[in-house]
Design an enzyme around this catalytic site. Structure first.
Site, short mmCIF file in Angstrom:
data_model
loop_
_atom_site.label_atom_id
_atom_site.label_comp_id
_atom_site.label_asym_id
_atom_site.label_seq_id
_atom_site.Cartn_x
_atom_site.Cartn_y
_atom_site.Cartn_z
NE ARG A 274 -111.14 53.18 102.20
CZ ARG A 274 -111.02 51.79 102.57
NH1 ARG A 274 -110.71 51.58 104.16
NH2 ARG A 274 -110.95 50.88 101.88
CE LYS B 149 -109.82 43.53 105.75
NZ LYS B 149 -111.08 43.75 105.12
NE ARG C 286 -107.70 43.26 99.46
CZ ARG C 286 -107.53 43.98 100.54
NH1 ARG C 286 -107.04 44.26 101.62
NH2 ARG C 286 -108.60 44.86 100.74
NE ARG D 181 -114.43 52.53 105.84
CZ ARG D 181 -113.99 51.40 105.36
NH1 ARG D 181 -113.42 50.75 106.21
NH2 ARG D 181 -113.93 51.20 104.01
NE ARG E 168 -113.37 48.01 98.98
CZ ARG E 168 -113.67 48.91 99.86
NH1 ARG E 168 -114.30 49.98 99.79
NH2 ARG E 168 -113.37 48.62 101.23
P1 AP5 Z 1 -113.19 48.93 109.31
O1 AP5 Z 1 -112.51 48.40 110.46
O2 AP5 Z 1 -112.95 50.17 108.57
O3 AP5 Z 1 -113.38 47.40 108.26
P2 AP5 Z 1 -112.22 46.82 107.19
O4 AP5 Z 1 -112.35 45.37 107.45
O5 AP5 Z 1 -110.87 47.52 107.57
O6 AP5 Z 1 -112.60 47.29 105.85
P3 AP5 Z 1 -111.93 48.00 104.66
O7 AP5 Z 1 -113.10 48.70 103.68
O8 AP5 Z 1 -110.83 48.83 105.22
O9 AP5 Z 1 -111.31 46.78 104.01
P4 AP5 Z 1 -110.69 46.54 102.65
O10 AP5 Z 1 -110.25 45.11 102.97
O11 AP5 Z 1 -111.66 46.38 101.43
O12 AP5 Z 1 -109.95 47.83 102.47
P5 AP5 Z 1 -108.40 48.03 102.33
O13 AP5 Z 1 -108.28 49.58 102.78
O14 AP5 Z 1 -107.63 46.98 103.11
O15 AP5 Z 1 -114.79 48.97 109.55
C1 AP5 Z 1 -115.61 49.47 108.78
C2 AP5 Z 1 -116.67 50.35 109.22
O16 AP5 Z 1 -117.57 49.52 110.11
C3 AP5 Z 1 -116.23 51.57 110.19
O17 AP5 Z 1 -116.96 52.63 109.96
C4 AP5 Z 1 -116.43 51.11 111.73
O18 AP5 Z 1 -116.31 52.12 112.48
C5 AP5 Z 1 -117.35 50.14 111.38
N1 AP5 Z 1 -117.37 49.02 112.44
C6 AP5 Z 1 -116.29 48.03 112.37
N2 AP5 Z 1 -116.81 46.91 113.21
C7 AP5 Z 1 -118.01 47.09 113.72
C8 AP5 Z 1 -118.96 46.50 114.42
N3 AP5 Z 1 -118.35 45.56 115.01
N4 AP5 Z 1 -120.06 46.83 114.63
C9 AP5 Z 1 -120.38 48.15 113.94
N5 AP5 Z 1 -119.59 48.83 113.17
C10 AP5 Z 1 -118.38 48.48 113.14
O19 AP5 Z 1 -108.00 48.14 100.83
C11 AP5 Z 1 -108.81 49.05 99.94
C12 AP5 Z 1 -107.89 48.77 98.44
O20 AP5 Z 1 -106.63 48.80 98.59
C13 AP5 Z 1 -108.12 47.37 98.19
O21 AP5 Z 1 -109.66 47.42 97.32
C14 AP5 Z 1 -107.41 47.17 97.11
O22 AP5 Z 1 -107.54 47.99 95.72
C15 AP5 Z 1 -106.10 47.83 97.53
N6 AP5 Z 1 -105.30 46.80 98.40
C16 AP5 Z 1 -105.04 46.77 99.75
N7 AP5 Z 1 -104.56 45.59 100.30
C17 AP5 Z 1 -104.18 44.99 99.23
C18 AP5 Z 1 -103.61 43.79 98.99
N8 AP5 Z 1 -102.86 42.91 99.79
N9 AP5 Z 1 -103.33 43.34 97.56
C19 AP5 Z 1 -103.88 44.05 96.39
N10 AP5 Z 1 -104.56 45.35 96.61
C20 AP5 Z 1 -104.81 45.75 98.08
MG MG Z 2 -109.36 48.63 106.83
#
Ligand code: AP5
Ligand code: MG
Length: 216
Positions: free
Chosen positions: A162, A15, A90, A129, A173
């Site tokens: 992270r 994402k 979410r 990552r 997660r």
């Molecule tokens: P990346 O692009 O970083 O993936 P992502 O989908 O953004 O993954 P996240 O781990 O950030 O998602 P998340 O939803 O769990 O975390 P968030 O920070 O939102 O890509 C991942 C890796 O793959 C990278 O190394 C990249 O280079 C590689 N890659 C990407 N595409 C690729 C491809 N096509 N081929 C190969 N490699 C690829 O949330 C974290 C925490 O915050 C949550 O657990 C929660 O506690 C809190 N939080 C955040 N938002 C909310 C909300 N709305 N409500 C409540 N709690 C929340």
């Molecule tokens: Mg992300």
């Protein structure tokens, strides 16, 4: 009417990676709830400390604080034309709150790309990552390594792993995602907004699919 694109999909599916590319090509601002929490944590705010206690366990931060943080962010003028929302909403409660706030801000959710990949791929992507300390640029040790190990290509800042990318936390997660976020797939499908995107291919291919789905 301001344009909002909501990126939906499990942890590690790409994402953030795709949101950054889309933001450049659409000129919309990238708003990531996870990045906002991490920024708060870096600045040692009360919100950051509260969020960390949930993030470290792989749980969602409570809806009320998350909703008010996003509301503050999208009320800023750089979001006048809209935004790419990454990681928000979410839960159904967050999605309802978003509808309400967008009515107030003269915006609407235009499309919801839903990116998917198999669980082993999610674990491999999060496991390798590296994130940039200054602005959250995203790398992967195998799939998109930085030019110089440990240093961000864009702004020269330090790369770090992270705390919530440990395998146990990622597995948790994913479970939380299936339980609390999956209902949004039907929520947006019913509203005719959902665009299903296969996230298993390389970054560039996923971007192509995303752009062509958004054009239609
Ligand atoms: P990346 O692009 O970083 O993936 P992502 O989908 O953004 O993954 P996240 O781990 O950030 O998602 P998340 O939803 O769990 O975390 P968030 O920070 O939102 O890509 C991942 C890796 O793959 C990278 O190394 C990249 O280079 C590689 N890659 C990407 N595409 C690729 C491809 N096509 N081929 C190969 N490699 C690829 O949330 C974290 C925490 O915050 C949550 O657990 C929660 O506690 C809190 N939080 C955040 N938002 C909310 C909300 N709305 N409500 C409540 N709690 C929340
Ligand atoms: Mg992300």
């Amino acid at each position: 009417m301001a344009t909002y694109i909501v990126l939906l999909g499990p942890p590690g599916v790409g994402k953030g990676t795709q949101a950054k590319i889309l933001a450049k090509s659409t000129k919309l601002v990238h708003v990531s709830s996870g990045d906002l929490f991490r920024e708060n944590l870096k600045n040692q705010t009360e919100l950051g400390k509260l969020a960390k206690s949930f993030m470290d366990k792989g749980d969602l931060v409570p809806d009320d604080v998350t909703i008010s943080m996003i509301r503050d962010r999208i009320s800023r003028h750089d979001c006048d034309a809209g935004a790419i929302l990454d990681g928000f909403p979410r839960t159904p409660t967050q999605a309802d709150a978003l509808e309400k706030m967008l009515t107030e801000f003269h915006g609407q959710v235009d499309a919801v790309p839903y990116i998917t990949a198999a669980e082993d791929i999610l674990v491999e992507r999060t496991g390798g990552r590296w994130s940039c300390r200054a602005q959250g640029h995203i790398y992967h040790q195998k799939f998109s390594p930085p030019k110089k190990e440990g240093i961000c290509d864009v702004d020269g800042s330090e790369l770090y792993q992270r705390d919530d990318d440990k395998v146990e936390t990622v597995t948790k997660r994913i479970r939380v995602y299936l339980d609390q976020t999956m209902p949004l797939v039907e929520y947006y499908r019913k509203r005719g907004k959902l665009l299903e995107i296969n996230g298993m291919e390389a970054v560039e291919q996923v971007t192509q699919k995303l752009l062509s789905a958004l054009k239609k």
